[in-house]
Motif scaffolding. Sequence first.
Motif, mmCIF file in Angstrom:
data_model
loop_
_atom_site.group_PDB
_atom_site.id
_atom_site.type_symbol
_atom_site.label_atom_id
_atom_site.label_comp_id
_atom_site.label_asym_id
_atom_site.label_seq_id
_atom_site.Cartn_x
_atom_site.Cartn_y
_atom_site.Cartn_z
ATOM 1 N N UNK A 130 0.796 -1.147 -0.032
ATOM 2 C CA UNK A 130 -0.140 0.006 -0.061
ATOM 3 C C UNK A 130 0.842 1.176 -0.040
ATOM 4 N N UNK A 131 0.288 2.238 -0.742
ATOM 5 C CA UNK A 131 1.151 3.820 -0.547
ATOM 6 C C UNK A 131 1.326 4.182 0.834
ATOM 7 N N UNK A 132 2.627 4.502 0.925
ATOM 8 C CA UNK A 132 2.726 4.951 2.523
ATOM 9 C C UNK A 132 4.204 5.640 2.495
ATOM 10 N N UNK A 133 4.269 6.569 3.420
ATOM 11 C CA UNK A 133 5.618 7.317 3.758
ATOM 12 C C UNK A 133 5.936 7.237 5.157
ATOM 13 N N UNK A 134 5.429 6.367 5.843
ATOM 14 C CA UNK A 134 5.911 6.371 7.380
ATOM 15 C C UNK A 134 6.907 5.323 7.470
ATOM 16 N N UNK A 135 7.350 4.627 6.685
ATOM 17 C CA UNK A 135 8.350 3.342 6.894
ATOM 18 C C UNK A 135 9.878 3.977 6.815
ATOM 19 N N UNK A 136 9.910 4.852 7.832
ATOM 20 C CA UNK A 136 11.292 5.632 8.349
ATOM 21 C C UNK A 136 11.726 5.461 9.661
ATOM 22 N N UNK A 137 12.722 5.268 10.144
ATOM 23 C CA UNK A 137 13.094 4.962 11.384
ATOM 24 C C UNK A 137 12.979 6.169 12.344
ATOM 25 N N UNK A 138 12.519 7.377 12.041
ATOM 26 C CA UNK A 138 12.201 8.415 12.517
ATOM 27 C C UNK A 138 10.663 8.447 13.126
ATOM 28 N N UNK A 185 -5.989 8.680 1.687
ATOM 29 C CA UNK A 185 -7.260 9.147 1.173
ATOM 30 C C UNK A 185 -7.927 9.811 2.275
ATOM 31 N N UNK A 186 -7.313 10.069 3.616
ATOM 32 C CA UNK A 186 -7.931 10.726 4.512
ATOM 33 C C UNK A 186 -8.561 9.788 5.497
ATOM 34 N N UNK A 187 -8.374 9.969 6.852
ATOM 35 C CA UNK A 187 -9.001 9.239 7.850
ATOM 36 C C UNK A 187 -8.007 8.787 9.063
ATOM 37 N N UNK A 188 -8.287 8.601 10.148
ATOM 38 C CA UNK A 188 -7.296 8.256 11.250
ATOM 39 C C UNK A 188 -6.808 7.028 11.147
ATOM 40 N N UNK A 209 5.823 0.735 16.540
ATOM 41 C CA UNK A 209 4.771 1.483 16.189
ATOM 42 C C UNK A 209 3.610 0.617 15.655
ATOM 43 N N UNK A 210 2.430 0.548 16.156
ATOM 44 C CA UNK A 210 1.353 -0.199 15.626
ATOM 45 C C UNK A 210 0.453 0.652 15.241
ATOM 46 N N UNK A 211 0.023 1.013 13.856
ATOM 47 C CA UNK A 211 -1.200 1.742 13.518
ATOM 48 C C UNK A 211 -2.147 0.970 12.776
ATOM 49 N N UNK A 212 -3.457 1.263 13.015
ATOM 50 C CA UNK A 212 -4.495 0.568 12.636
ATOM 51 C C UNK A 212 -5.517 1.743 11.971
ATOM 52 N N UNK A 213 -6.102 1.189 11.037
ATOM 53 C CA UNK A 213 -7.163 1.981 10.263
ATOM 54 C C UNK A 213 -8.601 2.484 11.576
ATOM 55 N N UNK A 220 -9.160 -2.999 6.291
ATOM 56 C CA UNK A 220 -8.605 -2.399 7.468
ATOM 57 C C UNK A 220 -6.837 -2.290 7.133
ATOM 58 N N UNK A 221 -6.556 -1.004 6.872
ATOM 59 C CA UNK A 221 -5.325 -0.692 6.637
ATOM 60 C C UNK A 221 -4.270 -0.742 8.006
ATOM 61 N N UNK A 222 -3.100 -1.492 8.037
ATOM 62 C CA UNK A 222 -2.348 -1.759 8.969
ATOM 63 C C UNK A 222 -1.188 -1.581 8.967
ATOM 64 N N UNK A 223 -0.178 -1.223 9.806
ATOM 65 C CA UNK A 223 1.380 -1.225 9.810
ATOM 66 C C UNK A 223 1.883 -1.447 11.041
#
Length: 275
Positions: A130-138, A185-188, A209-213, A220-223
């Motif tokens: 999935x498109x994402x820009x969060x996969x950085x160690x900061x 696309x917007x959304x928490x 970090x665990x992030x969920x739609x 449900x997008x998750x990371x």
Amino acid sequence: MRIIVAALLGACAVSQTPDASTARDRLDAYLLAYEPQLSALVAAEEMTQRVEQGFGGWRVTSRRIHSEVAFVALPGNAGWLGFRRVIKVNGKDVKDRGVPLGQLMAEGASDDYDQARLLLTDSAAHNLGAPRTINLPNLPLELLHPRHRHRFAQEVISREKVRGAETVLMRFDEFATPSIIQQASGGDMQTVVWAWVEPASGRLLRAQVNAKDARFGGSRFSAEIRVDFKDEPALRLLVPSEMNEKFFVDDAGNGTSVAKYTNYRRFQTSARIVP
């Protein structure tokens, strides 16, 4: 007598575990001092991504991405910005990759925030999944920064060892909205952050970090992103050494990646990134 001594030693060990507020205070102080030190570094990143699709994992896709990365603290307490310039994908040069990241930062060519965001977005196009820009160690550094303390509930979970070092494992649950991480696309994206913190120094040795739609129903997008920090003797500093990621692909697929960070070097910058 031995039983009594053992019980007293156990009670002493428990008493040395800081409460959540104290542990958070020490972590805050560490991150405030750490931010300008890490912001002067560039590193090499070697990432391997793997995607399994279809029930039973019948189709496997992998990708090797060689990049340069840097982590810059924006002025005005505006947050961390991770830079990634992809150099090679599966051993092949990426066209028009431009000047080395260290040179770009040192020359102040990144004084336009829009340009910095564009650099990050362009590099994200090479990700599998999935498109994402969060996969950085900061990422965990930003979420745990004191400027976001009011957004998270915190608790001490246990004491654990990380590479032989004693730490307290802390859990941070984001309850404020809108969330810090947002979907494309917007959304928490509700986040839980796990932090392995040295109780006396406040140093961060590991974070996850665990992030969920936050929406109900549908895909449900998750990371999940875990970062390990190790001592870099030449710099006398803890630096990101490895990042493990689990990322969303689709309902019938899942993805994982491992990134390793080496060749840390300092740069002197006149960049003026305006948030």
